[in-house]
Design an enzyme around this catalytic site. Structure first.
Site, PDB file in Angstrom:
ATOM      1  N   GLN A 152       0.825  -1.174  -0.015  1.00 51.43           N
ATOM      2  CA  GLN A 152      -0.093   0.103   0.012  1.00 51.43           C
ATOM      3  C   GLN A 152       0.840   1.249  -0.008  1.00 51.43           C
ATOM      4  OE1 GLN A 152      -3.284  -0.348   3.210  1.00 51.43           O
ATOM      5  NE2 GLN A 152      -2.095  -2.178   3.602  1.00 51.43           N
ATOM      6  N   ASN A 153       2.251   1.037   0.114  1.00 49.97           N
ATOM      7  CA  ASN A 153       2.973   2.131   0.138  1.00 49.97           C
ATOM      8  C   ASN A 153       3.384   2.780  -1.218  1.00 49.97           C
ATOM      9  OD1 ASN A 153       3.348   1.448   2.789  1.00 49.97           O
ATOM     10  ND2 ASN A 153       5.056   0.546   3.007  1.00 49.97           N
ATOM     11  N   VAL A 154       3.678   4.083  -0.976  1.00 49.78           N
ATOM     12  CA  VAL A 154       4.164   4.880  -2.170  1.00 49.78           C
ATOM     13  C   VAL A 154       5.151   5.317  -2.248  1.00 49.78           C
ATOM     14  CG1 VAL A 154       1.360   5.420  -2.392  1.00 49.78           C
ATOM     15  CG2 VAL A 154       2.896   6.992  -1.302  1.00 49.78           C
ATOM     16  N   ASP A 155       6.105   5.018  -1.469  1.00 52.72           N
ATOM     17  CA  ASP A 155       7.270   5.304  -0.901  1.00 52.72           C
ATOM     18  C   ASP A 155       8.340   4.875  -2.166  1.00 52.72           C
ATOM     19  OD1 ASP A 155       7.930   3.132   0.023  1.00 52.72           O
ATOM     20  OD2 ASP A 155       7.486   4.008   2.056  1.00 52.72           O
ATOM     21  N   SER A 207      -2.202  -1.183   9.301  1.00 51.00           N
ATOM     22  CA  SER A 207      -3.485  -1.197  10.415  1.00 51.00           C
ATOM     23  C   SER A 207      -4.739  -1.930   9.917  1.00 51.00           C
ATOM     24  CB  SER A 207      -4.141   0.239  10.725  1.00 51.00           C
ATOM     25  OG  SER A 207      -4.252   0.768   9.589  1.00 51.00           O
ATOM     26  N   GLY A 234       3.117  -4.358   8.936  1.00 48.54           N
ATOM     27  CA  GLY A 234       2.937  -3.147   9.235  1.00 48.54           C
ATOM     28  C   GLY A 234       1.983  -2.194   8.473  1.00 48.54           C
ATOM     29  N   CYS A 274      -0.911  12.002 -16.637  1.00 46.01           N
ATOM     30  CA  CYS A 274      -1.275  13.098 -17.248  1.00 46.01           C
ATOM     31  C   CYS A 274      -2.964  13.369 -17.296  1.00 46.01           C
ATOM     32  CB  CYS A 274      -0.756  13.033 -18.534  1.00 46.01           C
ATOM     33  SG  CYS A 274      -1.107  14.436 -19.636  1.00 46.01           S
ATOM     34  N   HIS A 287      -1.656   1.380  -4.287  1.00 41.97           N
ATOM     35  CA  HIS A 287      -2.204   2.730  -4.015  1.00 41.97           C
ATOM     36  C   HIS A 287      -1.100   3.846  -4.798  1.00 41.97           C
ATOM     37  CE1 HIS A 287      -4.000   1.730   0.286  1.00 41.97           C
ATOM     38  NE2 HIS A 287      -4.786   1.465  -0.993  1.00 41.97           N
TER      39      HIS A 287
HETATM   40  C1  BJW Z   1       4.813  -1.091  12.408  1.00 41.33           C
HETATM   41  C2  BJW Z   1       5.877  -0.087  12.927  1.00 41.33           C
HETATM   42  C3  BJW Z   1       7.019  -0.984  12.822  1.00 41.33           C
HETATM   43  C4  BJW Z   1       4.323   1.122  12.941  1.00 41.33           C
HETATM   44  N1  BJW Z   1       7.136  -2.373  12.459  1.00 41.33           N
HETATM   45  N2  BJW Z   1       4.479  -2.288  12.292  1.00 41.33           N
HETATM   46  C5  BJW Z   1     -15.099  -0.781   2.643  1.00 41.33           C
HETATM   47  C6  BJW Z   1     -15.503  -0.631   3.803  1.00 41.33           C
HETATM   48  C7  BJW Z   1     -15.584   0.666   4.447  1.00 41.33           C
HETATM   49  C8  BJW Z   1     -14.775   1.603   3.549  1.00 41.33           C
HETATM   50  C9  BJW Z   1     -14.410   1.543   2.359  1.00 41.33           C
HETATM   51  C10 BJW Z   1     -14.824   0.051   2.025  1.00 41.33           C
HETATM   52  N3  BJW Z   1     -14.364   0.145   0.440  1.00 41.33           N
HETATM   53  C11 BJW Z   1     -13.695   1.033   0.233  1.00 41.33           C
HETATM   54  C12 BJW Z   1     -13.728   2.101   1.437  1.00 41.33           C
HETATM   55  C13 BJW Z   1     -13.597   3.655   1.597  1.00 41.33           C
HETATM   56  C14 BJW Z   1     -11.939   3.766   1.744  1.00 41.33           C
HETATM   57  C15 BJW Z   1     -11.651   3.140   2.939  1.00 41.33           C
HETATM   58  O1  BJW Z   1     -10.894   2.220   2.900  1.00 41.33           O
HETATM   59  N4  BJW Z   1     -11.867   3.869   4.057  1.00 41.33           N
HETATM   60  C16 BJW Z   1     -11.611   3.463   5.487  1.00 41.33           C
HETATM   61  C17 BJW Z   1     -10.597   4.125   5.957  1.00 41.33           C
HETATM   62  C18 BJW Z   1     -12.830   3.212   6.254  1.00 41.33           C
HETATM   63  N5  BJW Z   1     -11.090   3.156   0.663  1.00 41.33           N
HETATM   64  C19 BJW Z   1     -11.042   4.035  -0.743  1.00 41.33           C
HETATM   65  O2  BJW Z   1     -11.512   4.995  -0.917  1.00 41.33           O
HETATM   66  C20 BJW Z   1     -10.277   3.087  -1.621  1.00 41.33           C
HETATM   67  N6  BJW Z   1     -11.019   3.198  -2.957  1.00 41.33           N
HETATM   68  C21 BJW Z   1     -11.962   2.531  -3.037  1.00 41.33           C
HETATM   69  O3  BJW Z   1     -12.244   1.344  -2.595  1.00 41.33           O
HETATM   70  O4  BJW Z   1     -12.767   2.730  -4.427  1.00 41.33           O
HETATM   71  C22 BJW Z   1     -14.082   2.250  -4.730  1.00 41.33           C
HETATM   72  C23 BJW Z   1     -15.021   2.846  -3.489  1.00 41.33           C
HETATM   73  C24 BJW Z   1     -14.964   3.969  -2.941  1.00 41.33           C
HETATM   74  C25 BJW Z   1     -15.553   4.520  -1.938  1.00 41.33           C
HETATM   75  C26 BJW Z   1     -16.613   3.717  -1.463  1.00 41.33           C
HETATM   76  C27 BJW Z   1     -16.749   2.282  -1.758  1.00 41.33           C
HETATM   77  C28 BJW Z   1     -15.631   1.860  -2.861  1.00 41.33           C
HETATM   78  C29 BJW Z   1      -8.954   4.014  -1.887  1.00 41.33           C
HETATM   79  C30 BJW Z   1      -8.132   3.593  -0.979  1.00 41.33           C
HETATM   80  C31 BJW Z   1      -6.725   4.593  -1.111  1.00 41.33           C
HETATM   81  C32 BJW Z   1      -6.059   4.829   0.175  1.00 41.33           C
HETATM   82  N7  BJW Z   1      -5.056   5.773  -0.419  1.00 41.33           N
HETATM   83  C33 BJW Z   1      -4.317   6.244   0.986  1.00 41.33           C
HETATM   84  C34 BJW Z   1      -3.796   7.536   0.836  1.00 41.33           C
HETATM   85  C35 BJW Z   1      -2.945   8.032  -0.201  1.00 41.33           C
HETATM   86  C36 BJW Z   1      -2.542   9.297  -0.181  1.00 41.33           C
HETATM   87  C37 BJW Z   1      -0.891   9.562   0.199  1.00 41.33           C
HETATM   88  O5  BJW Z   1      -0.349   8.605   0.409  1.00 41.33           O
HETATM   89  O6  BJW Z   1      -0.870  10.508  -0.112  1.00 41.33           O
HETATM   90  O7  BJW Z   1      -3.259   5.187   1.121  1.00 41.33           O
HETATM   91  S1  BJW Z   1      -4.890   6.150   2.567  1.00 41.33           S
HETATM   92  C38 BJW Z   1      -3.247   5.523   3.681  1.00 41.33           C
HETATM   93  O8  BJW Z   1      -3.828   4.480   4.209  1.00 41.33           O
HETATM   94  C39 BJW Z   1      -2.783   5.340   2.639  1.00 41.33           C
HETATM   95  C40 BJW Z   1      -2.293   3.859   2.884  1.00 41.33           C
HETATM   96  O9  BJW Z   1      -1.577   3.340   1.958  1.00 41.33           O
HETATM   97  C41 BJW Z   1      -3.456   3.242   3.567  1.00 41.33           C
HETATM   98  C42 BJW Z   1      -3.165   2.334   4.501  1.00 41.33           C
HETATM   99  O10 BJW Z   1      -2.297   2.666   5.778  1.00 41.33           O
HETATM  100  P1  BJW Z   1      -1.485   1.786   6.506  1.00 41.33           P
HETATM  101  O11 BJW Z   1      -0.074   1.442   5.308  1.00 41.33           O
HETATM  102  O12 BJW Z   1      -2.023   0.669   6.817  1.00 41.33           O
HETATM  103  O13 BJW Z   1      -0.788   2.796   7.376  1.00 41.33           O
HETATM  104  P2  BJW Z   1      -1.233   3.002   8.959  1.00 41.33           P
HETATM  105  O14 BJW Z   1      -0.691   4.140   9.523  1.00 41.33           O
HETATM  106  O15 BJW Z   1      -2.850   2.885   9.018  1.00 41.33           O
HETATM  107  O16 BJW Z   1      -0.751   1.948   9.839  1.00 41.33           O
HETATM  108  C43 BJW Z   1       0.498   1.689  10.123  1.00 41.33           C
HETATM  109  C44 BJW Z   1       0.789   0.221  10.854  1.00 41.33           C
HETATM  110  O17 BJW Z   1       2.364  -0.056  11.147  1.00 41.33           O
HETATM  111  C45 BJW Z   1       0.018   0.183  12.362  1.00 41.33           C
HETATM  112  O18 BJW Z   1      -0.526  -0.980  12.472  1.00 41.33           O
HETATM  113  C46 BJW Z   1       1.425   0.374  13.083  1.00 41.33           C
HETATM  114  O19 BJW Z   1       1.008  -0.128  14.381  1.00 41.33           O
HETATM  115  C47 BJW Z   1       2.252  -0.354  12.605  1.00 41.33           C
HETATM  116  N8  BJW Z   1       3.850  -0.100  12.748  1.00 41.33           N
HETATM  117  N9  BJW Z   1       5.518   0.818  13.206  1.00 41.33           N
HETATM  118  C48 BJW Z   1       5.629  -3.038  12.242  1.00 41.33           C
HETATM  119  N10 BJW Z   1       8.384  -0.674  13.005  1.00 41.33           N
HETATM  120 ZN    ZN Z   2      -0.173  14.234 -21.572  1.00 43.95          ZN
END
Ligand code: BJW
Ligand code: ZN
Length: 249
Positions: free
Chosen positions: A107-110, A195, A193, A133, A125
């Site tokens: 899921q990481n964009v880095d 949530s 890593g 574009c 992601h």
């Molecule tokens: C360690 C550690 C160490 C720390 N060692 N661990 C079904 C149900 C409910 C909602 C929805 C659903 N389907 C779709 C949705 C809506 C929405 C969604 O999911 N919302 C929820 C939040 C409720 N999803 C979407 O909109 C997706 N699109 C989609 O489904 O389109 C169709 C649709 C739309 C609308 C409705 C229905 C269908 C798109 C999702 C795109 C996510 N984009 C982001 C941001 C991008 C922008 C950017 O980066 O600039 O992506 S959100 C953000 O969260 C980012 C991440 O990739 C993503 C996941 O987060 P991640 O990686 O889990 O990070 P954290 O911070 O949450 O967790 C870190 C973890 O690491 C923690 O657990 C720590 O404990 C742990 N940790 N240090 C090991 N050293």
């Molecule tokens: Zn173009």
């Protein structure tokens, strides 16, 4: 978890992995935390006083594209200063072992998995290192150096946006289908890593579990994915993944 519990869990995880034909890994921000990339849900959810959702969303883009580019340039500047950590490198070594029967869904964009040397990587992601574009749809590599706050396409002159999946946007169909296939076919899924609250990424965990895969979670704490996990390894992934790799032999 105590040192003894961790040892027992590592041994169980290693035993499952040794007999696995296909391995799928789902990573999230936590795998890059030890490199110095902030996670999403640990921070206050703000960037220079703006809510992240207001700058990383289609609505935010429509309101103020220059602000959105400033946000992504700041993120790119952070990533330009960091390096992959031992957790990323342990996953590279695992791919060497399973070769094309190993798929890393991130899921990481880095871009740190690719920088570390992982090959079969699905960036579901998108990537901070790519633009898209709005005119011709071309996706281009743009490296990690800051861009202007109104970058244009070199092919058609159209407006460029970050190649990132914002909330409410669909994932790229091809990339998502490959991720689904990998979760569907694996014997073992490593969940590292994340949530596991953002969908559809998080749904890969129950999908793999329902198909009979063993699920191994790596995190600092239990998460929404823990209910599906056969083994939980709680500690920093930059420490735990190399320990597991060592046990695999
Ligand atoms: C360690 C550690 C160490 C720390 N060692 N661990 C079904 C149900 C409910 C909602 C929805 C659903 N389907 C779709 C949705 C809506 C929405 C969604 O999911 N919302 C929820 C939040 C409720 N999803 C979407 O909109 C997706 N699109 C989609 O489904 O389109 C169709 C649709 C739309 C609308 C409705 C229905 C269908 C798109 C999702 C795109 C996510 N984009 C982001 C941001 C991008 C922008 C950017 O980066 O600039 O992506 S959100 C953000 O969260 C980012 C991440 O990739 C993503 C996941 O987060 P991640 O990686 O889990 O990070 P954290 O911070 O949450 O967790 C870190 C973890 O690491 C923690 O657990 C720590 O404990 C742990 N940790 N240090 C090991 N050293
Ligand atoms: Zn173009």
């Amino acid at each position: 978890m105590t040192a003894e519990e961790l040892e027992t869990a590592l041994e169980r995880a290693a035993r499952w992995l040794r007999v696995s034909e296909r391995v799928c890994v789902l990573t999230g921000a936590g795998v890059s935390a030890e490199s110095g990339v902030p996670t999403f849900r640990a921070s206050d959810g703000l960037w220079e006083g703006h809510r992240i959702e207001d700058v990383a969303s289609p609505e935010g883009w429509d309101r103020n594209p220059a602000l959105v580019w400033n946000f992504y340039n700041a993120r790119r500047a952070n990533v330009a200063t960091v390096k992959p950590n031992p957790g990323h490198f342990a996953l590279v070594a695992m791919e060497d072992r399973w070769d094309d029967r190993f798929c890393l869904v991130t899921q990481n964009v880095d871009g740190l998995h690719l920088e570390a040397g992982s090959v079969n990587v699905l960036e579901i992601h998108g990537s901070l290192r790519k633009t898209r574009c709005l005119g011709c749809g071309a996706v281009a590599n743009c490296g990690i150096e800051p861009l202007s706050d109104t970058p244009d396409c070199s092919v058609c002159g159209g407006r460029l946006r970050p190649h990132i999946v914002w909330f409410g946007e669909g994932l790229d169909d091809d990339v998502w289908m490959k991720a689904l296939e990998s979760a569907d076919q694996c014997d073992t899924l490593l969940v590292v890593g994340t949530s596991a609250v953002v969908h559809p990424a998080a749904s890969l965990v129950p999908i793999a579990r329902r198909k009979g895969a063993t699920v191994i979670e790596f995190n600092l704490t239990p998460t929404d994915a823990s209910v599906y996990a056969d083994v939980g390894l709680y500690g920093p992934s930059g420490v735990i993944l190399p320990k597991l790799l060592q046990r695999l032999g």
